[in-house]
Scaffold this active site. Structure first.
Site, PDB file in Angstrom:
ATOM      1  N   ASP A   1      -5.831   2.812  -8.359  1.00 43.07           N
ATOM      2  CA  ASP A   1      -5.720   1.554  -8.048  1.00 43.07           C
ATOM      3  C   ASP A   1      -4.558   0.828  -8.820  1.00 43.07           C
ATOM      4  OD1 ASP A   1      -6.443  -0.948  -6.977  1.00 43.07           O
ATOM      5  OD2 ASP A   1      -8.450  -0.670  -7.311  1.00 43.07           O
TER       6      ASP A   1
ATOM      7  N   HIS B   1       2.604  -3.832  -6.276  1.00 38.94           N
ATOM      8  CA  HIS B   1       1.219  -3.934  -6.334  1.00 38.94           C
ATOM      9  C   HIS B   1       0.425  -2.715  -6.516  1.00 38.94           C
ATOM     10  CE1 HIS B   1       1.077  -8.571  -6.300  1.00 38.94           C
ATOM     11  NE2 HIS B   1       2.385  -8.218  -5.630  1.00 38.94           N
TER      12      HIS B   1
HETATM   13  P1  ADQ Z   1      -6.605  -4.661  -3.598  1.00 33.04           P
HETATM   14  O1  ADQ Z   1      -6.470  -3.290  -3.171  1.00 33.04           O
HETATM   15  O2  ADQ Z   1      -6.903  -5.850  -2.482  1.00 33.04           O
HETATM   16  O3  ADQ Z   1      -5.128  -5.402  -4.345  1.00 33.04           O
HETATM   17  P2  ADQ Z   1      -8.144  -5.953  -6.048  1.00 33.04           P
HETATM   18  O4  ADQ Z   1      -6.957  -6.096  -7.187  1.00 33.04           O
HETATM   19  O5  ADQ Z   1      -9.187  -5.626  -6.550  1.00 33.04           O
HETATM   20  O6  ADQ Z   1      -7.433  -5.034  -4.818  1.00 33.04           O
HETATM   21  O7  ADQ Z   1      -8.153  -7.579  -5.267  1.00 33.04           O
HETATM   22  C1  ADQ Z   1      -9.025  -7.722  -4.448  1.00 33.04           C
HETATM   23  C2  ADQ Z   1      -9.364  -9.133  -4.448  1.00 33.04           C
HETATM   24  O8  ADQ Z   1     -10.115  -9.509  -2.978  1.00 33.04           O
HETATM   25  C3  ADQ Z   1     -10.149  -9.526  -5.537  1.00 33.04           C
HETATM   26  O9  ADQ Z   1      -9.630 -10.986  -5.937  1.00 33.04           O
HETATM   27  C4  ADQ Z   1     -11.533  -9.834  -5.018  1.00 33.04           C
HETATM   28  O10 ADQ Z   1     -12.370 -10.460  -5.596  1.00 33.04           O
HETATM   29  C5  ADQ Z   1     -11.401  -9.822  -3.398  1.00 33.04           C
HETATM   30  N1  ADQ Z   1     -12.166  -9.153  -2.925  1.00 33.04           N
HETATM   31  C6  ADQ Z   1     -12.606  -7.755  -2.808  1.00 33.04           C
HETATM   32  N2  ADQ Z   1     -13.688  -7.551  -1.888  1.00 33.04           N
HETATM   33  C7  ADQ Z   1     -14.060  -8.889  -1.578  1.00 33.04           C
HETATM   34  C8  ADQ Z   1     -15.213  -9.382  -0.702  1.00 33.04           C
HETATM   35  N3  ADQ Z   1     -16.082  -8.352   0.008  1.00 33.04           N
HETATM   36  N4  ADQ Z   1     -15.472 -10.461  -0.431  1.00 33.04           N
HETATM   37  C9  ADQ Z   1     -14.394 -11.584  -1.137  1.00 33.04           C
HETATM   38  N5  ADQ Z   1     -13.461 -10.975  -1.772  1.00 33.04           N
HETATM   39  C10 ADQ Z   1     -13.257  -9.941  -2.058  1.00 33.04           C
HETATM   40  C11 ADQ Z   1      -3.829  -4.853  -4.466  1.00 33.04           C
HETATM   41  C12 ADQ Z   1      -3.708  -3.752  -5.396  1.00 33.04           C
HETATM   42  C13 ADQ Z   1      -4.409  -3.909  -6.658  1.00 33.04           C
HETATM   43  C14 ADQ Z   1      -3.951  -4.959  -7.145  1.00 33.04           C
HETATM   44  C15 ADQ Z   1      -3.925  -6.223  -6.563  1.00 33.04           C
HETATM   45  C16 ADQ Z   1      -2.990  -7.285  -7.266  1.00 33.04           C
HETATM   46  O11 ADQ Z   1      -4.192  -2.603  -4.654  1.00 33.04           O
HETATM   47  O12 ADQ Z   1      -4.452  -2.620  -7.270  1.00 33.04           O
HETATM   48  O13 ADQ Z   1      -4.856  -5.420  -8.425  1.00 33.04           O
HETATM   49  O14 ADQ Z   1      -3.083  -5.953  -5.135  1.00 33.04           O
HETATM   50  O15 ADQ Z   1      -1.764  -6.783  -7.424  1.00 33.04           O
END
Ligand code: ADQ
Length: 479
Positions: free
Chosen positions: A380, A172
C-alpha cells in the site's frame, strides 16, 4: 535545493500564480459535501483555496461519440474544468491499462499484470487528449500539480505541446522495485515521462529509493544529495512527501451525534464482545482474504467456547468492472461464509462482513469502539485507514493498531504491532497480543502514533508539495 521557507511560504510564492490540480476523476464538491469528502479531496481543496485555483480532470461521464467541450464551473470558491471521455477510451485507459497493468505491477503483483499494447496506446491517447484540453486552460504562470498513476505521461504530452509551466507529480501508490518494474514493456518510456516533471513526489523514502535505483541502474543518471537528477535535458527533483489525514478533525469525529448513534448501534449488537475492525476498498492489495484466514486461526486458537471476540470487516465495492476484483469478491465471500459456518452459534456470529461504504463519521464511531484496528495490506502506498483508526481512538482507553509492514504508514506508525500479512500465524498472534495488551502500553503506543499522525497531516503534505512546486530550484539555475 532552495532552502524551505517555513509554513507561511505558500502565501508568498517564488513562482507562479494559480494552482491547477489534475486528477483522473474529479467530483465537484459543494458546501456541506466537503465534510464527508475523503482526506485527499479535503487536502486538495484546501490547497486550491489558498492558491486560488482550478481542478481539471475526467467528469465521470462517458460518451459514445467524441466528447463535447470542457465544462467549467465554480463551487466553493474553486474553479472546476471537467471533460467527458469516450466509452472505449475509458475502458482501455482506465479499467485496463491503469487498473490491470499499472495497479498490479506497482503493487508487486506481476502475476496479475497484463501487458497489452493497445491498452497502452489508449493510455497515451487519453493523456494526450487531457494535455490538449488542459493546455487551452493554462496561463503562463500557473503551477500544475498532477496526481497518480493514471496520468504519468501528462507532463511529457504537455511539454510536446510547448507548455513550459512548472509541473509536479504525486504518486499515491508504491513505486515498485526495479526488478519488477522492468517487466513492463513500456517501463523506459514511462520513467522518461516522469522525468518531464519538475518535481516528482512519492509516499515514502522506500518508493523514492526504488525510483532512484531504477533511474541510476537503467537510465544511467545519478541523483545529487538534494534529490536532483538531469535526464534528457531537464532537471527533475524526486522527493518523499508522505500523505496524511485531517488529524484534528478526525479526532473530533467520534463525538459527533452521527458517530455516537452508529457506535451505540454496534455496541448493542456486539454485546460486550471485543471488536476487531478492518475497513478497506475491496481490493486484492489490501490483504482482506489473508486477514480473514488469520482471524480463522485466532478463532481456532481461542476455541469454540470462547465467544469473546467479534470481527467487523467493511469492504467498499471497488472497480467491479475488472475481472480480478470479481474473483476477489467471490473468494472473500466464500471465506466469510466458511468462518461463520464453522464458528457461529445460536447466540454468536464471529464475523460481520459488510460489502458497502459508510460515511466517514460512522467509520470514526466504529474505530472508536474497536479494540483492534486490523490494517494488513500486502502492499500500500500509505494507507489512510491506519491513520484514521489512530486519530479516532479514545485517548483514555485506546485500541491497538495491527499494521502491515508493507503499508507506507508503517514507516511512521511505529507504535503499531507491525506484522507481515503473508505470515497468517503472526497476524493471529498479534491480534491476540493486542486484545490482551495492558492499558499503559496501549496508551504509550497510541501517544507515539498520534504524535506522528498529527505531524504528517494532510496540511503538511500539501504545504510541502506546494513549497517544492513553487520553490525547488535546480542546481544550475542557482549558479
Ligand atoms: P486507497 O487505496 O483508496 O488510496 P486508503 O489510503 O486507505 O486507500 O484510503 C481509503 C479512504 O477511503 C480512506 O479515507 C477510508 O476511510 C475510505 N474508505 C475505505 N473503505 C471505506 C468504506 N468501506 N466506507 C467508507 N470509506 C471507506 C490510495 C492509495 C493509498 C494512499 C491513498 C492516498 O492506494 O496507499 O494512502 O491513495 O494517497
Amino acid at each position: 535545493m532552495t532552502p524551505a521557507r517555513g509554513k507561511g511560504a505558500a502565501a508568498q510564492p517564488a513562482h507562479g500564480g494559480r494552482l491547477v490540480v489534475v486528477s483522473n476523476r474529479v467530483t465537484v464538491i459543494r458546501g456541506k459535501q466537503a465534510t464527508q469528502a475523503g482526506g485527499l479531496a479535503v487536502g486538495l481543496l484546501a490547497a486550491l483555496k489558498e492558491a486560488g485555483g482550478l481542478w481539471f480532470g475526467w467528469s465521470g461521464e462517458t460518451t459514445t461519440d467524441a466528447p463535447g467541450p470542457v465544462r467549467t464551473q465554480t463551487a466553493g470558491g474553486i474553479g472546476y474544468a471537467l471533460t467527458d471521455l469516450s466509452v472505449d477510451d475509458l475502458e482501455d485507459y482506465y479499467n485496463n491499462f491503469a487498473n490491470r497493468t499499472l495497479w498490479p505491477l506497482f503493487h508487486y503483483r506481476i502475476d496479475l499484470a497484463t501487458y497489452e499494447p493497445h491498452w497502452y496506446a489508449a493510455y497515451r491517447r487519453v493523456n494526450r487528449f487531457f494535455a490538449e484540453r488542459l493546455k487551452a486552460l493554462l496561463r503562463p504562470d500557473d503551477l500544475v500539480w498532477i496526481h497518480d498513476y493514471h496520468l504519468i505521461p501528462l507532463a511529457a504530452e504537455l511539454r510536446r505541446l510547448g507548455v513550459q509551466n512548472r509541473l509536479a507529480f504525486f504518486l499515491h501508490i508504491p513505486f515498485p522495485a526495479p526488478e519488477l518494474y522492468v517487466t513492463m514493456p513500456w517501463q523506459r518510456e514511462l520513467a522518461l515521462d516522469l522525468c518531464q516533471y519538475d518535481v516528482v513526489g512519492f509516499q515514502t523514502p522506500t518508493d523514492l529509493r526504488q525510483f532512484k535505483n531504477y533511474v541510476e541502474l537503467e537510465l544511467g543518471r545519478r541523483f545529487d544529495a538534494d534529490g536532483w537528477t538531469h535526464v534528457e535535458g531537464r532537471h527533475v527533483l524526486a522527493a518523499a512527501v508522505p500523505i496524511g489525514i485531517e488529524a484534528e478533525e478526525f479526532a473530533q469525529m467520534p463525538y459527533l451525534p452521527e458517530a455516537q448513534r452508529q457506535r451505540q448501534r454496534l455496541k448493542e449488537a456486539i454485546r460486550g464482545r471485543r471488536l476487531i475492525i478492518g475497513v478497506d476498498r475491496l481490493d486484492y492489495t489490501k490483504g482482506i482474504a489473508e486477514r480473514l484466514k488469520s482471524f480463522l486461526l485466532l478463532l481456532e486458537t481461542l476455541g469454540h467456547d470462547d465467544k469473546s471476540t467479534s470481527f467487523m470487516q467493511i469492504s467498499a465495492p471497488s472497480r467491479s468492472d475488472v475481472p480480478e476484483y470479481v474473483n476477489l469478491r467471490v473468494e472473500v465471500e466464500t471465506l466469510a461464509g466458511h468462518i461463520n459456518g464453522r464458528f457461529s452459534d445460536s447466540d454468536y456470529v464471529p464475523l460481520r462482513y459488510i460489502n458497502r461504504s459508510f460515511s466517514r463519521t460512522a467509520l470514526a464511531g466504529f474505530f472508536h469502539l474497536s479494540a483492534i484496528g486490523l490494517v494488513t495490506p500486502l502492499r500500500d502506498g500509505m494507507n489512510l485507514v491506519a491513520k484514521e483508526y489512530v486519530a479516532a481512538q479514545n485517548p483514555d482507553d485506546p485500541g491497538v493498531l495491527v499494521l502491515s509492514r508493507f503499508a507506507g504508514a508503517a514507516g511512521e506508525l511505529d507504535g503499531a504491532l507491525i506484522v507481515n500479512p503473508y505470515d497468517l500465524h503472526q497476524v493471529a498472534r498479534a491480534m491476540q497480543a493486542g486484545l490482551g495488551m495492558p492499558l499503559d502500553e496501549r496508551k504509550d503506543r497510541w501517544e507515539r502514533m498520534m504524535a506522528k499522525v498529527r505531524h504528517f497531516d494532510i496540511r503538511g503534505w500539501w504545504t510541502k508539495s506546494m513549497r517544492l512546486l513553487r520553490e525547488a530550484t535546480p542546481p544550475q539555475r542557482e549558479s
